[in-house]
Structures are given as structure tokens and as C-alpha cells.
Design a protein around this motif. Structure first.
Motif, short mmCIF file in Angstrom:
data_model
loop_
_atom_site.label_atom_id
_atom_site.label_comp_id
_atom_site.label_asym_id
_atom_site.label_seq_id
_atom_site.Cartn_x
_atom_site.Cartn_y
_atom_site.Cartn_z
N ALA A 109 0.84 -1.19 0.00
CA ALA A 109 0.00 0.00 0.00
C ALA A 109 0.87 1.24 0.00
O ALA A 109 1.86 1.31 0.72
CB ALA A 109 -0.90 0.01 1.23
N LEU A 110 0.49 2.20 -0.83
CA LEU A 110 1.11 3.52 -0.80
C LEU A 110 0.17 4.41 0.00
O LEU A 110 -1.00 4.54 -0.34
CB LEU A 110 1.27 4.09 -2.21
CG LEU A 110 2.24 3.36 -3.13
CD1 LEU A 110 2.19 3.97 -4.53
CD2 LEU A 110 3.65 3.43 -2.58
N VAL A 111 0.69 5.01 1.06
CA VAL A 111 -0.12 5.88 1.90
C VAL A 111 0.44 7.29 1.79
O VAL A 111 1.57 7.55 2.19
CB VAL A 111 -0.11 5.42 3.37
CG1 VAL A 111 -0.93 6.37 4.23
CG2 VAL A 111 -0.66 4.00 3.48
N TYR A 112 -0.36 8.18 1.19
CA TYR A 112 0.03 9.57 1.05
C TYR A 112 -0.53 10.34 2.23
O TYR A 112 -1.72 10.22 2.55
CB TYR A 112 -0.54 10.16 -0.25
CG TYR A 112 -0.05 9.45 -1.49
CD1 TYR A 112 1.10 9.88 -2.15
CD2 TYR A 112 -0.71 8.33 -1.99
CE1 TYR A 112 1.56 9.23 -3.29
CE2 TYR A 112 -0.26 7.68 -3.12
CZ TYR A 112 0.87 8.13 -3.76
OH TYR A 112 1.33 7.48 -4.88
N SER A 113 0.32 11.10 2.90
CA SER A 113 -0.12 11.88 4.05
C SER A 113 0.58 13.23 4.04
O SER A 113 1.62 13.40 3.39
CB SER A 113 0.18 11.13 5.35
OG SER A 113 1.57 10.88 5.48
N ALA A 114 0.01 14.19 4.78
CA ALA A 114 0.58 15.52 4.83
C ALA A 114 1.85 15.55 5.67
O ALA A 114 2.68 16.44 5.53
CB ALA A 114 -0.44 16.51 5.39
N ARG A 115 2.01 14.57 6.55
CA ARG A 115 3.20 14.46 7.40
C ARG A 115 3.56 12.98 7.53
O ARG A 115 2.71 12.12 7.27
CB ARG A 115 2.94 15.08 8.76
CG ARG A 115 1.83 14.40 9.51
CD ARG A 115 1.72 14.85 10.96
NE ARG A 115 0.61 14.22 11.62
CZ ARG A 115 0.56 12.96 12.03
NH1 ARG A 115 1.58 12.17 11.82
NH2 ARG A 115 -0.50 12.46 12.63
N PRO A 116 4.78 12.68 7.94
CA PRO A 116 5.15 11.26 8.10
C PRO A 116 4.28 10.58 9.16
O PRO A 116 3.96 11.17 10.19
CB PRO A 116 6.61 11.32 8.56
CG PRO A 116 7.10 12.67 8.19
CD PRO A 116 5.90 13.58 8.19
N LEU A 117 3.90 9.35 8.89
CA LEU A 117 3.09 8.59 9.84
C LEU A 117 3.98 7.94 10.90
O LEU A 117 5.08 7.48 10.60
CB LEU A 117 2.32 7.48 9.12
CG LEU A 117 1.29 7.89 8.08
CD1 LEU A 117 0.70 6.64 7.42
CD2 LEU A 117 0.20 8.72 8.71
N SER A 118 3.48 7.90 12.12
CA SER A 118 4.19 7.18 13.18
C SER A 118 3.95 5.69 12.97
O SER A 118 3.07 5.28 12.20
CB SER A 118 3.69 7.60 14.55
OG SER A 118 2.35 7.16 14.73
N SER A 119 4.70 4.86 13.67
CA SER A 119 4.52 3.41 13.51
C SER A 119 3.14 2.98 14.00
O SER A 119 2.53 2.08 13.41
CB SER A 119 5.62 2.64 14.24
OG SER A 119 5.57 2.91 15.62
N GLU A 120 2.62 3.63 15.04
CA GLU A 120 1.28 3.29 15.53
C GLU A 120 0.22 3.62 14.48
O GLU A 120 -0.72 2.86 14.26
CB GLU A 120 0.94 4.04 16.83
CG GLU A 120 1.81 3.67 18.02
CD GLU A 120 3.12 4.44 18.06
OE1 GLU A 120 3.20 5.56 17.50
OE2 GLU A 120 4.08 3.91 18.64
#
Length: 178
Positions: A109-120
Motif C-alpha cells: 500500500a502507498l499511503v500519502y499523508s501531509a506528514r510522516p506517519l508514526s509506527s502506531e
């Protein structure tokens, strides 16, 4: 014959060997690394395609660069070189990863987000969206896209889940203008 068919045949042979030797996960890690290296350095495949190098020189270069891979992967790479199919290496790696993922019930999966995601957050996304696509879990690659403003946009195979603010605003605009 289609190039993808050729890559899939080599990948299937490698996958069957890996399954027979209980090395599916180990080879998946190696193939992901191989794919990443070749994608980030396309000039390497150009070097392997060069008519100025003999087949033995190409094999030596490949062995030196990928000295840490298992003998099974190394033999597959040598077979591809012998058949003058060095341009298929990335496709073979991709096809092998797909076969291993299918066997394990995992999807990329490619997850696009405005900021980096934490591991949780990554684990939460994996848990919630894996069930939606009928998989056990997701291998998440997080891509930071500041144009999203907020929320997430997730691509799993050919499916896109757009919960980003940018996507919601675009949908709202389309509804208001029609």
C-alpha cells in the motif's frame, strides 16, 4: 511474448524454489532490496545492457554489487543475464514480491499523508484497510505529500481510498458546480 509474461515465469520458478526451500520471506526481503536498488539506479541496468562488456564482466559486476544475496537469487540473476534479459530483473523482482504477498495474504500500500506517519498510525492504517481489500495485513510505504492539507490517501493495487482534505474539497467543489 509479452515482457510481463517472461518476468512472471522467472518469478514463478524462483517462488517455487523458495517455497520448496522454505525461503519465501528471506527471498522477498532480497527481492525488495534488489528492486529498490535497480529502481533508484536505472543506469545500472544500462551498464548491464552495454555491448562493451562481455557476459563474464557483466556477471562479475552483478556478483560484486549483489554479493550478499542468497545463491538462489544469484543464480536467477545469472540466468537472466545468460538469456540477455537483464532488463527484466526489476519486473521479475516485482512479480516475485506479488506472488509472495499473495501467498502470505499481504498487500503493498502507498499511503500519502501531509506528514510522516508514526509506527502506531501505520499499524492502525494496516489493520483497518487490510480487511477492506481482503488481506491479512499491508506493507505500507508512506509518501509525504504536502498538497493533501490533511488526512490520508491510500492506494492498494488498483484501489484508491481518498480521505484527504484535498480530496474532500475537490469532491465538494464538483458537487457544488454541477
Amino acid at each position: 511474448m509479452s515482457q510481463n509474461v517472461i518476468a512472471e515465469r522467472y518469478a514463478l520458478a524462483l517462488f517455487m524454489l523458495a517455497k520448496e526451500q522454505n525461503l519465501i520471506e528471506d527471498l522477498t526481503v532480497e527481492m525488495r532490496t534488489l528492486k529498490k536498488v535497480l529502481t533508484e539506479n536505472p543506469s545500472f541496468l544500462t551498464l548491464l545492457s552495454s555491448p562493451k562488456l562481455t557476459l563474464n564482466e557483466k556477471k562479475n559486476v552483478l556478483q560484486n554489487v549483489f554479493s550478499s544475496v542468497s545463491p538462489t537469487v544469484e543464480n536467477t540473476l545469472m540466468l537472466l543475464l545468460d538469456a540477455h534479459r537483464q532488463n527484466e530483473i526489476t519486473d521479475v523482482a516485482e512479480a516475485y514480491i506479488n506472488l509472495a504477498n499473495e501467498e502470505s495474504g499481504i498487500a503493498d500500500a502507498l499511503v500519502y499523508s501531509a506528514r510522516p506517519l508514526s509506527s502506531e498510525e501505520s499499524h492502525a492504517v494496516s489493520a483497518s484497510f487490510a480487511a477492506k481489500v481482503g488481506k491479512r495485513s499491508l506493507n505500507i510505504e508512506n509518501i509525504v505529500d504536502t498538497n493533501l492539507l490533511g488526512g490520508l490517501k491510500i492506494r492498494i493495487g488498483n484501489r484508491i481510498f481518498d480521505g484527504s482534505l484535498r480530496g474532500k474539497l475537490d469532491r465538494l467543489e464538483r458537487t457544488l458546480t454541477t
